[in-house]
Design an enzyme around this catalytic site. Structure first.
Site, PDB file in Angstrom:
ATOM      1  N   LYS A 148      23.540  -5.327   6.284  1.00  0.00           N
ATOM      2  CA  LYS A 148      25.014  -5.325   6.364  1.00  0.00           C
ATOM      3  C   LYS A 148      25.563  -3.910   6.433  1.00  0.00           C
ATOM      4  O   LYS A 148      26.770  -3.696   6.420  1.00  0.00           O
ATOM      5  CB  LYS A 148      25.610  -5.993   5.122  1.00  0.00           C
ATOM      6  CG  LYS A 148      25.184  -7.416   4.887  1.00  0.00           C
ATOM      7  CD  LYS A 148      25.864  -7.918   3.602  1.00  0.00           C
ATOM      8  CE  LYS A 148      25.367  -9.272   3.193  1.00  0.00           C
ATOM      9  NZ  LYS A 148      25.817  -9.607   1.825  1.00  0.00           N
ATOM     10  N   HIS A 199       1.864   9.227   1.971  1.00  0.00           N
ATOM     11  CA  HIS A 199       1.561   7.928   1.360  1.00  0.00           C
ATOM     12  C   HIS A 199       0.702   8.175   0.115  1.00  0.00           C
ATOM     13  O   HIS A 199      -0.498   7.917   0.110  1.00  0.00           O
ATOM     14  CB  HIS A 199       0.816   7.059   2.378  1.00  0.00           C
ATOM     15  CG  HIS A 199       0.691   5.613   2.039  1.00  0.00           C
ATOM     16  ND1 HIS A 199       0.942   5.100   0.774  1.00  0.00           N
ATOM     17  CD2 HIS A 199       0.321   4.560   2.805  1.00  0.00           C
ATOM     18  CE1 HIS A 199       0.734   3.789   0.791  1.00  0.00           C
ATOM     19  NE2 HIS A 199       0.355   3.430   2.002  1.00  0.00           N
ATOM     20  N   ARG A 239       8.959   1.626   0.409  1.00  0.00           N
ATOM     21  CA  ARG A 239       8.425   2.040   1.719  1.00  0.00           C
ATOM     22  C   ARG A 239       9.567   2.054   2.713  1.00  0.00           C
ATOM     23  O   ARG A 239      10.376   1.122   2.748  1.00  0.00           O
ATOM     24  CB  ARG A 239       7.345   1.064   2.174  1.00  0.00           C
ATOM     25  CG  ARG A 239       6.940   1.281   3.621  1.00  0.00           C
ATOM     26  CD  ARG A 239       5.726   0.500   4.020  1.00  0.00           C
ATOM     27  NE  ARG A 239       4.524   1.048   3.389  1.00  0.00           N
ATOM     28  CZ  ARG A 239       3.295   0.648   3.663  1.00  0.00           C
ATOM     29  NH1 ARG A 239       3.102  -0.312   4.551  1.00  0.00           N
ATOM     30  NH2 ARG A 239       2.254   1.191   3.057  1.00  0.00           N
ATOM     31  N   ARG A 246      -1.312  -4.728   2.034  1.00  0.00           N
ATOM     32  CA  ARG A 246      -2.026  -4.210   0.864  1.00  0.00           C
ATOM     33  C   ARG A 246      -1.128  -3.451  -0.112  1.00  0.00           C
ATOM     34  O   ARG A 246      -1.221  -3.629  -1.320  1.00  0.00           O
ATOM     35  CB  ARG A 246      -3.161  -3.264   1.303  1.00  0.00           C
ATOM     36  CG  ARG A 246      -4.451  -3.951   1.618  1.00  0.00           C
ATOM     37  CD  ARG A 246      -5.193  -3.158   2.662  1.00  0.00           C
ATOM     38  NE  ARG A 246      -4.427  -3.247   3.894  1.00  0.00           N
ATOM     39  CZ  ARG A 246      -4.598  -4.198   4.805  1.00  0.00           C
ATOM     40  NH1 ARG A 246      -5.555  -5.059   4.682  1.00  0.00           N
ATOM     41  NH2 ARG A 246      -3.822  -4.267   5.879  1.00  0.00           N
ATOM     42  N   THR A 247      -0.294  -2.573   0.388  1.00  0.00           N
ATOM     43  CA  THR A 247       0.444  -1.714  -0.546  1.00  0.00           C
ATOM     44  C   THR A 247       1.390  -2.556  -1.398  1.00  0.00           C
ATOM     45  O   THR A 247       1.386  -2.463  -2.625  1.00  0.00           O
ATOM     46  CB  THR A 247       1.203  -0.608   0.219  1.00  0.00           C
ATOM     47  OG1 THR A 247       0.250   0.092   1.016  1.00  0.00           O
ATOM     48  CG2 THR A 247       1.864   0.359  -0.731  1.00  0.00           C
TER      49      THR A 247
HETATM   50  C1  NCD Z   1      -1.462   2.462   5.937  1.00  0.00           C
HETATM   51  C2  NCD Z   1       0.013   2.779   6.012  1.00  0.00           C
HETATM   52  O1  NCD Z   1       0.862   1.915   5.824  1.00  0.00           O
HETATM   53  O2  NCD Z   1       0.279   3.943   6.258  1.00  0.00           O
HETATM   54  N1  NCD Z   1      -1.748   1.241   5.366  1.00  0.00           N
HETATM   55  C3  NCD Z   1      -1.784   1.118   4.007  1.00  0.00           C
HETATM   56  O3  NCD Z   1      -0.834   1.380   3.313  1.00  0.00           O
HETATM   57  N2  NCD Z   1      -2.930   0.701   3.465  1.00  0.00           N
HETATM   58  C4  NCD Z   1      -2.187   2.708   7.189  1.00  0.00           C
HETATM   59  C5  NCD Z   1      -1.690   2.075   8.450  1.00  0.00           C
HETATM   60  O4  NCD Z   1      -0.687   1.352   8.466  1.00  0.00           O
HETATM   61  O5  NCD Z   1      -2.343   2.299   9.453  1.00  0.00           O
END
Ligand code: NCD
Length: 304
Positions: A80, A129, A101, A51-52
């Site tokens: 590398k 997040h 991320r 999703r993100t």
């Molecule tokens: C979450 C995350 O990556 O922290 N997911 C997200 O970004 N929607 C929650 C999770 O991974 O449980």
């Protein structure tokens, strides 16, 4: 130049403006279809995501911009041995904004020092997040009308769940919010966040049984036990099915309850719950695209 590392990098007024813009974008997305033509978003994902990453890409494409990036560390030169700082410095020559991320807490914070463009933290380890929190706030506000005066239950992995940490730091800035923290003792909220709640006099209770909290909630925020943050598999296996929300348990809750989940879900919400009108986690998914359209727009204007 502003970055978004923690949700508290945004003032409550800026959040309100973002949510207003996101609501307008959700109502008439095509009005912004050309607004970022020629701009490029880079997504640097050193950890898995559905999703993100895709909502960031969808958001930039919906604004008429372009996207590039990688979705795992082993497909970039970090395999590398290239440092994060050099990777970010490089990508900031190719893009106007970066969503990143990383499994290490603080990595986006470190990255901002070598980046020539704004950095957005799209999740750093078990820490924060902020863009999931914007998604959660948009969803809560659309349901509740505003962001204060609610009892919210946070259930599951409160120790490693970064979405929970950011959401708490966002919601404590609004009056009348009470937290019911539902977790096994091993997955309690980190002490630094419990201390923040205590220091600021925010009402909260810790519970182990979901059933005790359910009847009192306006919102229930379910979370997955974060397998990738455990040091040993046996602990994960023992804790992973502590909470499973089922239609039977939901009978204890108010008809006005709303069930949120950042997703992905594993077992913690039975799929039979999906048909309940109180389950709004897929509407939450939809909001994630529009709130990121709003965020990219404002960040590319440097909130001017
Ligand atoms: C979450 C995350 O990556 O922290 N997911 C997200 O970004 N929607 C929650 C999770 O991974 O449980």
């Amino acid at each position: 130049m502003r970055h978004l590392i923690n949700i508290t990098d945004l003032t409550p007024d800026e959040i309100e403006d973002l949510l207003n813009l996101a609501d307008a974008m959700r109502a008439n997305p095509r009005d912004w279809g050309e607004s970022q033509r020629g701009r490029i978003l880079a997504t640097l994902f050193f950890e898995p995501s559905t999703r993100t990453r895709l909502s960031f890409e969808s958001a930039m494409l919906s604004l008429g911009g372009g996207v590039l990036g990688f979705s795992s560390a082993d497909s970039s030169s970090s395999a590398k041995g290239e440092s994060l700082q050099d990777t970010v410095r490089t990508v900031s020559c190719y893009a106007d904004i970066i969503a990143m991320r990383h499994p290490k807490e603080g990595a986006p914070m470190a990255a901002q020092y070598t980046s020539e463009v704004p950095i957005i933290n799209a999740g750093d380890g078990g820490h924060n997040h902020p863009t999931q929190t914007l998604t959660d706030l948009m969803t809560i506000r659309r349901e509740h009308g505003h962001l204060g005066d609610m009892t919210i239950g946070l259930c599951g992995d409160l120790k490693f769940g970064r979405t929970v940490h950011s959401l708490i730091l966002a919601l404590i800035r609004y009056p009348g919010v009470r937290f019911l923290l539902i977790s096994p003792p091993e997955l309690r909220l980190p002490e630094y966040l419990l201390n923040t709640l205590r220091d600021q006099g925010i009402p909260f209770e810790e519970h182990q049984a979901m059933e005790e909290a359910l009847p009192r909630l306006d919102f229930l925020y379910m979370t997955r036990v974060q397998k990738e943050r455990f040091f040993n598999e046996a602990d994960y296996v023992r804790l992973k099915d502590t909470y499973i929300l089922t239609p039977e348990k939901l009978r204890l809750a108010s008809p006005a309850l709303r069930v949120l989940h950042p997703l992905p879900r594993v077992n913690e919400i039975s799929t039979q719950v999906d048909a309940d009108p109180r389950a709004i986690y897929f509407d939450q998914v939809r909001n994630g695209r529009y709130v990121r359209m709003a965020l990219i727009t404002r960040m590319l204007e440097d909130f001017a």
